[in-house]
Write an enzyme that holds these catalytic residues in place. Structure first.
Site, PDB file in Angstrom:
ATOM      1  N   GLY A  78       0.702  -1.174  -0.222  1.00 22.55           N
ATOM      2  CA  GLY A  78       0.314  -0.213  -0.099  1.00 22.55           C
ATOM      3  C   GLY A  78       0.986   1.106   0.160  1.00 22.55           C
ATOM      4  O   GLY A  78       1.356   1.357   1.117  1.00 22.55           O
ATOM      5  N   ARG A  89       1.081  -5.280  -4.667  1.00 23.51           N
ATOM      6  CA  ARG A  89       1.274  -6.666  -4.488  1.00 23.51           C
ATOM      7  C   ARG A  89       1.392  -7.521  -4.593  1.00 23.51           C
ATOM      8  O   ARG A  89       0.443  -8.003  -5.694  1.00 23.51           O
ATOM      9  CB  ARG A  89       0.380  -6.129  -3.223  1.00 23.51           C
ATOM     10  CG  ARG A  89      -1.031  -5.002  -2.300  1.00 23.51           C
ATOM     11  CD  ARG A  89      -1.292  -6.006  -1.303  1.00 23.51           C
ATOM     12  NE  ARG A  89      -1.988  -4.869  -0.961  1.00 23.51           N
ATOM     13  CZ  ARG A  89      -1.418  -3.478  -0.150  1.00 23.51           C
ATOM     14  NH1 ARG A  89      -0.475  -4.215   0.898  1.00 23.51           N
ATOM     15  NH2 ARG A  89      -2.809  -2.692   0.448  1.00 23.51           N
ATOM     16  N   ILE A 148       0.354   3.332   6.214  1.00 19.68           N
ATOM     17  CA  ILE A 148      -0.080   4.138   6.841  1.00 19.68           C
ATOM     18  C   ILE A 148      -0.865   3.988   8.819  1.00 19.68           C
ATOM     19  O   ILE A 148      -1.015   4.388   8.950  1.00 19.68           O
ATOM     20  CB  ILE A 148      -1.437   4.898   6.208  1.00 19.68           C
ATOM     21  CG1 ILE A 148      -2.115   3.942   5.735  1.00 19.68           C
ATOM     22  CG2 ILE A 148      -1.128   6.155   5.689  1.00 19.68           C
ATOM     23  CD1 ILE A 148      -4.030   3.916   5.351  1.00 19.68           C
ATOM     24  N   ASP A 149      -0.551   2.315   8.302  1.00 26.58           N
ATOM     25  CA  ASP A 149      -1.135   1.660   9.695  1.00 26.58           C
ATOM     26  C   ASP A 149      -0.403   1.685  10.503  1.00 26.58           C
ATOM     27  O   ASP A 149      -1.267   1.393  11.556  1.00 26.58           O
ATOM     28  CB  ASP A 149      -1.013  -0.354   8.607  1.00 26.58           C
ATOM     29  CG  ASP A 149      -2.332  -0.099   7.504  1.00 26.58           C
ATOM     30  OD1 ASP A 149      -2.744   1.012   7.582  1.00 26.58           O
ATOM     31  OD2 ASP A 149      -2.299  -1.147   6.740  1.00 26.58           O
ATOM     32  N   ARG A 167     -26.144  14.623  15.273  1.00 30.88           N
ATOM     33  CA  ARG A 167     -26.594  13.574  14.205  1.00 30.88           C
ATOM     34  C   ARG A 167     -24.990  12.039  14.985  1.00 30.88           C
ATOM     35  O   ARG A 167     -24.270  13.694  15.030  1.00 30.88           O
ATOM     36  CB  ARG A 167     -26.179  13.323  12.931  1.00 30.88           C
ATOM     37  CG  ARG A 167     -27.783  13.051  12.473  1.00 30.88           C
ATOM     38  CD  ARG A 167     -27.378  13.083  10.802  1.00 30.88           C
ATOM     39  NE  ARG A 167     -28.685  13.091  10.605  1.00 30.88           N
ATOM     40  CZ  ARG A 167     -29.403  13.567   9.364  1.00 30.88           C
ATOM     41  NH1 ARG A 167     -28.010  14.534   8.483  1.00 30.88           N
ATOM     42  NH2 ARG A 167     -30.565  13.610   8.173  1.00 30.88           N
ATOM     43  N   GLY A 179      -6.931   0.899   8.210  1.00 28.76           N
ATOM     44  CA  GLY A 179      -4.934   0.711   9.773  1.00 28.76           C
ATOM     45  C   GLY A 179      -4.743  -0.777   9.337  1.00 28.76           C
ATOM     46  O   GLY A 179      -4.006  -1.993  10.555  1.00 28.76           O
ATOM     47  N   ALA A 197     -13.301  12.704  19.431  1.00 20.39           N
ATOM     48  CA  ALA A 197     -14.473  11.787  19.595  1.00 20.39           C
ATOM     49  C   ALA A 197     -14.938  10.822  20.261  1.00 20.39           C
ATOM     50  O   ALA A 197     -14.036  11.305  21.239  1.00 20.39           O
ATOM     51  CB  ALA A 197     -13.932   9.966  18.612  1.00 20.39           C
TER      52      ALA A 197
HETATM   53  O1  F6P Z   1      -2.002  -1.565   4.540  1.00 18.54           O
HETATM   54  C1  F6P Z   1      -2.010  -0.567   3.768  1.00 18.54           C
HETATM   55  C2  F6P Z   1      -4.318  -0.824   3.823  1.00 18.54           C
HETATM   56  O2  F6P Z   1      -4.326   0.664   3.162  1.00 18.54           O
HETATM   57  C3  F6P Z   1      -4.648  -0.817   4.960  1.00 18.54           C
HETATM   58  O3  F6P Z   1      -4.718   0.094   6.105  1.00 18.54           O
HETATM   59  C4  F6P Z   1      -5.548  -1.460   3.885  1.00 18.54           C
HETATM   60  O4  F6P Z   1      -6.028  -2.279   4.744  1.00 18.54           O
HETATM   61  C5  F6P Z   1      -5.058  -1.929   2.269  1.00 18.54           C
HETATM   62  O5  F6P Z   1      -3.701  -1.542   2.683  1.00 18.54           O
HETATM   63  C6  F6P Z   1      -5.977  -1.760   1.893  1.00 18.54           C
HETATM   64  O6  F6P Z   1      -5.368  -2.537   0.625  1.00 18.54           O
HETATM   65  P1  F6P Z   1      -5.898  -2.238  -0.984  1.00 18.54           P
HETATM   66  O7  F6P Z   1      -5.039  -1.305  -1.675  1.00 18.54           O
HETATM   67  O8  F6P Z   1      -4.991  -3.732  -1.693  1.00 18.54           O
HETATM   68  O9  F6P Z   1      -7.128  -2.054  -1.519  1.00 18.54           O
END
Ligand code: F6P
Length: 370
Positions: free
Chosen positions: A11, A72, A133-134, A169, A177, A193
């Site tokens: 990602g 990937r 980002i996770d 609301r 994540g 939040a």
């Molecule tokens: O690992 C980064 C991430 O954006 C995660 O937060 C998310 O679950 C995943 O990649 C989404 O993957 P893709 O871009 O393959 O849908």
């Protein structure tokens, strides 16, 4: 070291370009040949190598995504794929490789250089940079991209709070994540939040529905106006689909308050999805990416391999894990195997870091709830 390649994988994360830029400029300043590999390990397998010049990286520090492209690769997960990757690197005379990516990409870097897979002819040194980002990469306090993602979520929550306040609301905002609740926790504090839902808290499905219903009902005791908005930030890894959570909350409110009053609380859902991965990197991400790239390039030049440049401002590093950078006191160089082991613990909840994050968040949440 004369020829160094860079790839971005998995990602994409804001700040990857800042890392590409810094590494390229450091290499070119030392008369190295710098090579970009397009679309991560997939491009490596296909031999998609392109030269990188000063002009190529001159105007990219502010761009999100990655100018090299990412992917990937399922092929690279197989031994045959990695053999092919090693052949390409050797054929092109690549002496050093920077892998910029998240935990899958860094595990790939470890597998690429694994002593039981590598023959004597494979001489490429590999250094990783954490970018995801996770914030689920072990042994680094921050990965590249996290700060921008938290800011993006915070801004989205601020905006949705405007309409939530106007209508008094409840909004359930789902954030990325993967299995890590870090983005939800951090943005939950930054966006004030009312509740943050994440897997690491260990709360059961029923506990979550009951606690959030209580929060929504109690919101009507607040003065009318902005304070009556209810913002629920939910990590995607929680294990309850967001639409299911919404319908269960709505049903619970009707059950407790009757159709008319309970129905007036009906919530709305906002799934931020991939939006959280985009955008111009914050100053913090640009700075961290540039400094990590500097440490990584200098590690390659010094002859190291199978390490990750990590952001670790304080504390001693046990020698079996790695060592502090002599070039940047806020950074360490940690072994890729140790990163993989700690990443697994971060995700299964047994790491002290996961426990500390969840505990710290619960303490802050208690205070916020007052
Ligand atoms: O690992 C980064 C991430 O954006 C995660 O937060 C998310 O679950 C995943 O990649 C989404 O993957 P893709 O871009 O393959 O849908």
């Amino acid at each position: 070291m004369k020829k160094v390649a860079i790839l971005t994988s998995g990602g994409d994360a804001p700040g990857m370009n800042a890392a590409i830029r810094a590494a390229t400029k450091i290499g070119l300043a030392r008369d190295m040949e710098m090579i970009g590999i397009e679309h991560g390990y997939q491009g490596l397998l296909a031999g998609a190598l392109v030269p990188l010049s000063t002009a190529d990286v001159a105007d990219i520090i502010h761009l999100g995504g990655t100018v090299l492209g990412s992917a990937r690769s399922t092929e690279f997960r197989e031994r045959a794929g990695r053999d092919q990757a090693r052949r390409v690197l050797t054929q092109h005379g690549i002496e050093g490789l920077l892998v910029i990516g998240g935990n899958g990409s860094l595990a790939g870097a470890a597998a690429l250089t694994a002593p039981d897979e590598v023959g004597a002819d494979f001489q490429t040194a590999v250094i990783g940079l954490p970018a995801s980002i996770d914030n689920d990469v072990g042994l680094t306090m921050y990965a590249i991209g996290v700060d921008t993602a938290v800011n993006t979520i915070m801004e989205a929550c601020d905006k949705v709070s405007d309409t939530a306040s106007a209508h008094e609301r409840t909004f359930i905002v789902e954030v990325m994540g993967r299995d890590s609740g870090y983005l939800a926790m951090s943005s939950g504090i930054a966006a004030a939040a009312d509740a943050v839902l994440f897997r690491e808290s260990g709360k059961s499905h029923d506990e979550i529905v009951s606690a959030v219903t209580d929060i929504i009902i109690r919101s009507r005791d607040r003065p009318r106006g902005r304070s009556r908005r209810v913002l629920i930030i939910k990590a995607e890894g929680l294990g309850i689909p967001t639409v299911k959570l919404k319908s269960e909350l709505d049903a619970e409110l009707r059950k407790r308050l009757g159709d008319e009053v309970g129905g007036s609380f009906e919530s709305r859902v906002l799934v931020l999805g991939h939006l959280v991965r985009g955008g111009s990197p914050t100053a913090s991400d640009r700075m961290r990416a540039s400094r990590l790239a500097n440490v990584a390039m200098r590690a390659l030049i010094a002859g190291h391999t199978r390490l990750m440049a990590a952001w670790n401002p304080g504390g001693p590093i046990p020698p079996e894990i790695g060592f502090r950078s002599t070039d940047d006191p806020l950074c360490t160089l940690v072994k890729l195997e140790a990163v993989a082991a700690e990443t697994a613990k971060l995700l299964d909840g047994s790491s002290p870091t996961t426990k500390r994050r969840a505990r710290m968040f619960e303490e802050i949440a208690d205070v916020l709830a007052l």
